[in-house]
Write a protein that holds these residues in place. Sequence first.
Motif, PDB file in Angstrom:
ATOM      1  N   TYR A 108      -4.400   6.425   5.216  1.00 30.47           N
ATOM      2  CA  TYR A 108      -5.304   6.958   4.186  1.00 30.47           C
ATOM      3  C   TYR A 108      -6.770   6.966   4.631  1.00 30.47           C
ATOM      4  N   ALA A 142      -4.434  -4.401   4.066  1.00 29.49           N
ATOM      5  CA  ALA A 142      -5.707  -3.667   3.978  1.00 29.49           C
ATOM      6  C   ALA A 142      -5.416  -2.290   3.380  1.00 29.49           C
ATOM      7  N   ALA A 185       0.878  -1.180   0.000  1.00 34.35           N
ATOM      8  CA  ALA A 185       0.000   0.000   0.000  1.00 34.35           C
ATOM      9  C   ALA A 185       0.908   1.220   0.000  1.00 34.35           C
ATOM     10  N   VAL A 228       2.805  -0.212   6.175  1.00 35.38           N
ATOM     11  CA  VAL A 228       3.237  -1.432   5.507  1.00 35.38           C
ATOM     12  C   VAL A 228       4.311  -1.118   4.454  1.00 35.38           C
ATOM     13  N   ASP A 229       4.237   0.052   3.873  1.00 36.81           N
ATOM     14  CA  ASP A 229       5.230   0.500   2.883  1.00 36.81           C
ATOM     15  C   ASP A 229       6.627   0.523   3.513  1.00 36.81           C
ATOM     16  N   ASN A 272       2.559   5.016  -1.772  1.00 35.63           N
ATOM     17  CA  ASN A 272       2.064   6.335  -2.196  1.00 35.63           C
ATOM     18  C   ASN A 272       2.555   6.584  -3.622  1.00 35.63           C
ATOM     19  N   ALA A 322       7.621  -1.057   6.188  1.00 36.24           N
ATOM     20  CA  ALA A 322       8.024  -2.426   6.561  1.00 36.24           C
ATOM     21  C   ALA A 322       8.535  -3.188   5.337  1.00 36.24           C
ATOM     22  N   GLY A 350      -5.048   2.385   6.676  1.00 37.08           N
ATOM     23  CA  GLY A 350      -4.183   2.977   7.689  1.00 37.08           C
ATOM     24  C   GLY A 350      -4.267   4.485   7.623  1.00 37.08           C
ATOM     25  N   GLY A 379       8.720   4.934  -0.869  1.00 35.68           N
ATOM     26  CA  GLY A 379       8.670   4.509   0.529  1.00 35.68           C
ATOM     27  C   GLY A 379       7.841   5.442   1.385  1.00 35.68           C
TER      28      GLY A 379
HETATM   29  N1  AR6 Z   1       1.886  -6.273   7.500  1.00 36.60           N
HETATM   30  C1  AR6 Z   1       0.564  -6.231   7.204  1.00 36.60           C
HETATM   31  N2  AR6 Z   1      -0.202  -5.131   7.360  1.00 36.60           N
HETATM   32  C2  AR6 Z   1       0.405  -4.016   7.834  1.00 36.60           C
HETATM   33  C3  AR6 Z   1       1.789  -3.981   8.153  1.00 36.60           C
HETATM   34  C4  AR6 Z   1       2.532  -5.167   7.962  1.00 36.60           C
HETATM   35  N3  AR6 Z   1       3.846  -5.231   8.241  1.00 36.60           N
HETATM   36  N4  AR6 Z   1       2.080  -2.737   8.611  1.00 36.60           N
HETATM   37  C5  AR6 Z   1       0.935  -2.017   8.589  1.00 36.60           C
HETATM   38  N5  AR6 Z   1      -0.081  -2.791   8.130  1.00 36.60           N
HETATM   39  P1  AR6 Z   1      -0.949   1.913   5.766  1.00 36.60           P
HETATM   40  P2  AR6 Z   1      -2.518   3.195   3.611  1.00 36.60           P
HETATM   41  C6  AR6 Z   1      -1.507  -2.452   7.928  1.00 36.60           C
HETATM   42  O1  AR6 Z   1      -1.014   3.156   6.582  1.00 36.60           O
HETATM   43  O2  AR6 Z   1      -3.633   3.510   4.531  1.00 36.60           O
HETATM   44  C7  AR6 Z   1       2.393   4.850   3.795  1.00 36.60           C
HETATM   45  O3  AR6 Z   1       3.146   5.832   4.434  1.00 36.60           O
HETATM   46  C8  AR6 Z   1      -2.077  -1.290   8.718  1.00 36.60           C
HETATM   47  O4  AR6 Z   1      -2.393  -1.685  10.042  1.00 36.60           O
HETATM   48  O5  AR6 Z   1       0.359   1.198   5.686  1.00 36.60           O
HETATM   49  O6  AR6 Z   1      -2.838   2.637   2.253  1.00 36.60           O
HETATM   50  C9  AR6 Z   1       2.479   4.942   2.279  1.00 36.60           C
HETATM   51  O7  AR6 Z   1       3.756   5.390   1.841  1.00 36.60           O
HETATM   52  C10 AR6 Z   1      -3.321  -0.969   7.887  1.00 36.60           C
HETATM   53  O8  AR6 Z   1      -4.407  -1.839   8.249  1.00 36.60           O
HETATM   54  O9  AR6 Z   1      -1.408   2.200   4.215  1.00 36.60           O
HETATM   55  C11 AR6 Z   1       1.399   5.917   1.932  1.00 36.60           C
HETATM   56  O10 AR6 Z   1       1.829   7.239   2.060  1.00 36.60           O
HETATM   57  C12 AR6 Z   1      -2.908  -1.311   6.461  1.00 36.60           C
HETATM   58  O11 AR6 Z   1      -1.692  -2.076   6.582  1.00 36.60           O
HETATM   59  C13 AR6 Z   1       0.340   5.638   2.961  1.00 36.60           C
HETATM   60  O12 AR6 Z   1       1.021   5.071   4.079  1.00 36.60           O
HETATM   61  C14 AR6 Z   1      -2.637  -0.112   5.570  1.00 36.60           C
HETATM   62  O13 AR6 Z   1      -2.081   0.938   6.328  1.00 36.60           O
HETATM   63  C15 AR6 Z   1      -0.670   4.634   2.481  1.00 36.60           C
HETATM   64  O14 AR6 Z   1      -1.716   4.532   3.413  1.00 36.60           O
END
Ligand code: AR6
Length: 170
Positions: free
Chosen positions: A122, A116, A23, A34-35, A25, A37, A120, A30
């Motif tokens: 977003y 998902a 997920a 999750v990005d 941007n 990680a 997060g 980066g």
């Molecule tokens: N494994 C599985 N799921 C995860 C992990 C992981 N290691 N880490 C977080 N999640 P988000 P978005 C879940 O914020 O909303 C970034 O900065 C988390 O709990 O990662 O699409 C990008 O660069 C949540 O349920 O993604 C973008 O700028 C889900 O992954 C922005 O965040 C998505 O949360 C994207 O936002």
Amino acid sequence: MADRLQVLSGDITRLAVDAIVNAANASLLGGGGVDGAIHRGAGPELLAYCRTLGGCPTGEAKITPGFRLPSKHVIHTVGPVWRDGSQGEAQQLGLCYRNCFRLARKHGLRSIAFPAISCGVYGYPRDAAARIAVAECRMAMRDNPDLEQVLLVAFDESMAKVLQQALSAA
Ligand code: AR6
């Protein structure tokens, strides 16, 4: 078919599948969540590779190697930022899944794991996002019998519950 689509709790970067989905941007350079990680797990080679891709618009997807991750590939997609639901968010989120599955088919992938997307920072409402995720996965699996395993990965128990509910509701 139900067995081919499963909800899993945990860290997506640990999974040895053909592709994990990021997920990301639009810069593909980066970020957090999750990005972050995925970039930590893949190592600096991933960022170097992503620099050559020229970013990715919302709803689209691009594939890279997994480098130091156990997964062979990473499919990077950019989910919509949730505003009020009237800005095409649902359509864009559906497109994310569809474009990831299109790349999976093109590259002959048999297993894929999604976080998902947009749930997060977003801010997409989790239950609505989970319904879209399940519907898109079911459709893709119907169209592509080569897909052996599709995982919806939740990083916390509440997200796992929401995904599980969407899975058993449909
Ligand atoms: N494994 C599985 N799921 C995860 C992990 C992981 N290691 N880490 C977080 N999640 P988000 P978005 C879940 O914020 O909303 C970034 O900065 C988390 O709990 O990662 O699409 C990008 O660069 C949540 O349920 O993604 C973008 O700028 C889900 O992954 C922005 O965040 C998505 O949360 C994207 O936002």
